[in-house]
Design a protein around this motif. Sequence first.
Motif, mmCIF file in Angstrom:
data_model
loop_
_atom_site.group_PDB
_atom_site.id
_atom_site.type_symbol
_atom_site.label_atom_id
_atom_site.label_comp_id
_atom_site.label_asym_id
_atom_site.label_seq_id
_atom_site.Cartn_x
_atom_site.Cartn_y
_atom_site.Cartn_z
ATOM 1 N N LYS A 320 0.838 -1.210 0.000
ATOM 2 C CA LYS A 320 0.000 0.000 0.000
ATOM 3 C C LYS A 320 0.870 1.257 0.000
ATOM 4 C CE LYS A 320 -4.186 -2.008 1.951
ATOM 5 N NZ LYS A 320 -5.352 -1.825 2.843
ATOM 6 N N GLY A 321 1.947 1.204 -0.768
ATOM 7 C CA GLY A 321 2.831 2.339 -0.918
ATOM 8 C C GLY A 321 3.894 2.488 0.144
ATOM 9 N N VAL A 322 3.906 1.629 1.151
ATOM 10 C CA VAL A 322 4.878 1.690 2.240
ATOM 11 C C VAL A 322 6.026 0.723 1.929
ATOM 12 C CG1 VAL A 322 5.265 1.247 4.690
ATOM 13 C CG2 VAL A 322 3.136 2.333 3.945
ATOM 14 N N HIS A 323 7.248 1.228 2.019
ATOM 15 C CA HIS A 323 8.416 0.380 1.745
ATOM 16 C C HIS A 323 8.715 -0.531 2.930
ATOM 17 C CE1 HIS A 323 9.929 2.005 -2.094
ATOM 18 N NE2 HIS A 323 9.287 3.108 -1.716
ATOM 19 N N ALA A 324 8.892 -1.828 2.632
ATOM 20 C CA ALA A 324 9.167 -2.818 3.671
ATOM 21 C C ALA A 324 10.336 -3.696 3.239
ATOM 22 C CB ALA A 324 7.944 -3.680 3.941
ATOM 23 N N LYS A 325 11.092 -4.143 4.213
ATOM 24 C CA LYS A 325 12.205 -5.066 3.976
ATOM 25 C C LYS A 325 12.107 -6.205 4.980
ATOM 26 C CE LYS A 325 17.251 -5.419 4.311
ATOM 27 N NZ LYS A 325 18.492 -4.682 4.655
ATOM 28 N N VAL A 326 12.266 -7.426 4.495
ATOM 29 C CA VAL A 326 12.202 -8.623 5.332
ATOM 30 C C VAL A 326 13.414 -9.486 5.014
ATOM 31 C CG1 VAL A 326 10.993 -10.834 5.540
ATOM 32 C CG2 VAL A 326 9.703 -8.695 5.698
ATOM 33 N N SER A 327 14.087 -9.978 6.041
ATOM 34 C CA SER A 327 15.245 -10.850 5.796
ATOM 35 C C SER A 327 15.351 -11.909 6.880
ATOM 36 C CB SER A 327 16.538 -10.033 5.733
ATOM 37 O OG SER A 327 16.775 -9.360 6.948
ATOM 38 N N VAL A 328 15.908 -13.054 6.496
ATOM 39 C CA VAL A 328 16.099 -14.162 7.428
ATOM 40 C C VAL A 328 17.473 -14.772 7.204
ATOM 41 C CG1 VAL A 328 15.046 -15.848 5.860
ATOM 42 C CG2 VAL A 328 15.113 -16.323 8.307
ATOM 43 N N LEU A 329 18.111 -15.155 8.303
ATOM 44 C CA LEU A 329 19.428 -15.784 8.260
ATOM 45 C C LEU A 329 19.421 -17.008 9.163
ATOM 46 C CD1 LEU A 329 22.509 -15.693 7.521
ATOM 47 C CD2 LEU A 329 22.820 -14.329 9.605
ATOM 48 N N TRP A 330 19.960 -18.118 8.648
ATOM 49 C CA TRP A 330 20.092 -19.339 9.451
ATOM 50 C C TRP A 330 21.577 -19.623 9.683
ATOM 51 C CZ3 TRP A 330 16.583 -23.004 11.462
ATOM 52 C CH2 TRP A 330 15.237 -22.730 11.219
ATOM 53 N N ASN A 331 21.960 -19.722 10.949
ATOM 54 C CA ASN A 331 23.271 -20.219 11.339
ATOM 55 C C ASN A 331 23.105 -21.639 11.859
ATOM 56 O OD1 ASN A 331 24.599 -17.765 10.744
ATOM 57 N ND2 ASN A 331 23.927 -16.918 12.705
ATOM 58 N N PHE A 332 24.228 -22.313 12.104
ATOM 59 C CA PHE A 332 24.096 -23.676 12.604
ATOM 60 C C PHE A 332 23.684 -23.706 14.072
ATOM 61 C CE2 PHE A 332 25.750 -27.487 14.720
ATOM 62 C CZ PHE A 332 24.942 -28.418 14.087
ATOM 63 N N GLN A 333 24.415 -23.004 14.923
ATOM 64 C CA GLN A 333 24.150 -23.052 16.358
ATOM 65 C C GLN A 333 24.416 -21.690 16.977
ATOM 66 O OE1 GLN A 333 26.339 -26.085 18.412
ATOM 67 N NE2 GLN A 333 25.370 -25.729 20.386
ATOM 68 N N ALA A 334 23.551 -21.285 17.894
ATOM 69 C CA ALA A 334 23.735 -20.006 18.574
ATOM 70 C C ALA A 334 24.834 -20.125 19.629
ATOM 71 C CB ALA A 334 22.432 -19.575 19.241
ATOM 72 N N PRO A 335 25.577 -19.045 19.877
ATOM 73 C CA PRO A 335 26.552 -19.065 20.965
ATOM 74 C C PRO A 335 25.882 -19.372 22.300
ATOM 75 C CG PRO A 335 26.869 -17.144 19.570
ATOM 76 C CD PRO A 335 25.580 -17.783 19.139
ATOM 77 N N GLU A 336 26.636 -19.899 23.236
ATOM 78 C CA GLU A 336 26.116 -20.259 24.558
ATOM 79 C C GLU A 336 25.388 -19.075 25.186
ATOM 80 O OE1 GLU A 336 25.281 -22.851 27.591
ATOM 81 O OE2 GLU A 336 26.402 -23.311 25.762
ATOM 82 N N GLY A 337 24.197 -19.331 25.693
ATOM 83 C CA GLY A 337 23.430 -18.294 26.369
ATOM 84 C C GLY A 337 22.607 -17.428 25.449
ATOM 85 N N THR A 338 22.637 -17.724 24.148
ATOM 86 C CA THR A 338 21.860 -16.937 23.196
ATOM 87 C C THR A 338 20.828 -17.837 22.529
ATOM 88 O OG1 THR A 338 23.286 -17.289 21.265
ATOM 89 C CG2 THR A 338 23.945 -15.581 22.820
#
Length: 461
Positions: A320-338
Motif C-alpha cells: 500500500k505504498g509503504v516500503h518494507a524489507k524482510v530478511s532471514v538468516l540461518w546459522n548452525f548453532q547459537a553461541p552459549e546463552g543466546t
Amino acid sequence: MRKEILTIALLGAMTLNQGCNSKKEGEEKSAEDKKPLSLIMVEPGHFHAALVQKSMYPDVDSVVHVYASEGPDVKAYLDKVEKYNARPDDPTHWKEEVYTGTDFLQKMLSDKKGNVVVLAGNNQKKTDYIKQSVDAGLNVLADKPMAIDAAGFEKLKAAFESAEKNKVLLYDIMTERYEITNALQRELAALPQIFGELQKGTPQDPAISKESVHHFFKYISGEALVRPTWFFDVKQQGEGMVDVTTHLVDLVQWSAFPNESINYEKDVKILNAKRTATHLTPSQFKLVTKTDKYPDFLSKDLKDSTLNVYSNGEMNYTLKGVHAKVSVLWNFQAPEGTGDTHYSVMKGSKANLIIRQGKDQNYKPVLYIEPTDKGDRYAEGLAAAFKRVQGEYPGIELKKIGTGWEVVVPKKYDNGHEAHFAQVANKYMEYLKVGKLPAWEVPNMLAKYWITTEALKRAKE
C-alpha cells in the motif's frame, strides 16, 4: 506394509481425564461426553505438530487420530506427546489412535474420524494435503508455510476457494503475533499520540524492517532438537525466503494495516529479492540429524562434503505504498546463552518503534520508543496515551532511557514461543465456533504467500 496400530494410551492418559467420565476400554463415548472438535494429525514430521498438543483444550476431544507414513518422524511426534502426558506439572491426557501406511492420506479421507486436520511436517506435499482435506469438508490448521513456490501458491488459492465452498476454515499457525513485543509494537503503532503516521520510506530506508536469525541446532522442551534429514532439502522444506519469512511478512501487514484486507494484485509490489546458502559440515549434519551420511536427495546441494542449504533470503517490497524489507538468516548453532533473535522497526512521524534482541537485551526481545521530537509535549502525550495500553496489558511500564523509552514488560507476559501454539489454536477454535474467520484473514494469507513465493521466483531469475 500397511499397519493398523491400536489406540495408544500414553503415560498417565487414563487417570487424567480433566472432567470427562472414565471409560472402559473399547466403550464408546456417550453424547454428553463428546467434544465438538476432534483433531486429525496428518504426517506430523515437524516438532510444531507436537507443540499444538502441549496443552489441552476445553472443546477438543482427548482422542487424536494420527495418519502417517511409518518411520522416525511419526515416532518422534508420539514420543513428544507422551512426554507431555507424563510430565509432573499440568500433564496432558491425549490418547493417540495411529494408522501408518503408504496410503495414510486416502485412509484419513475415507475414515473422517475427526473434523480438524492439523498439518506440520514435510512441506513438499503440504499444499496437496491442504487442498484434499478442505475438498473433503475438513477444517485445516496448518503450520507455516502453506505454500513454498509459485505452483503451490496457485494450489493454495484453489484450496481457499474450496474451503469457502465447503464452509470449512483454513488457517495457518502464526505464533509470532502472540509474542508480547510484537503485540505491543502493533498496539503502539495504532496510537497517533505515540507513533504519529506510518512513514512511506524508500528502498534504501524502508519504513518497516524485520530481520530474524535462526539456528539449525537448538533445544526444544529442554532437549536437543533432532531434525529430519528432509528439513535440509529446500525441495521438501522450502527455502528460507518462503519459510521463516512467512512470519515476518505476516507481522508487517498485521502491524501496519491492522484488520485491513490486502489485495496482493493491487496493494503489493516486489522490488527485489536475493537468496544465499548456509554451509553445513558432515559433523554438523550428523549432530542435528543423528544421521551418519547425507541422503541421496541432498546430493544436488553438496560441494565436496559441504552441504549448501538455501535458507537465507531478503526481499524489498511495497505494501500500500509503504516500503518494507524482510530478511532471514540461518546459522548452525547459537553461541552459549543466546538463541534465535528478532529485530523489527516501524517508523512513524512522531517516533520509531524498535524491537531489539541482542546482547544488551540478554537476547530477550525488548521494545523501545524512540521519538523524533524530544520535547516535553511529546512526553506528556506519550504518558497519556500509554495508559490505554496499560489498561489492556496491566503492569506494563515505561522506562526513560537516553534514546527515548524502553517498554518494561512483566515476566507474566513472557510465556515463551512454545506456549504460543496453544494461543493460536485457541483463537482458531474461537473462529470455528462462530463458523468464520475475520474478513481480512483470507485475503491477507493469500497476500502473504504471494509475496514469499513471488520473491523466491524473482530471486532465482
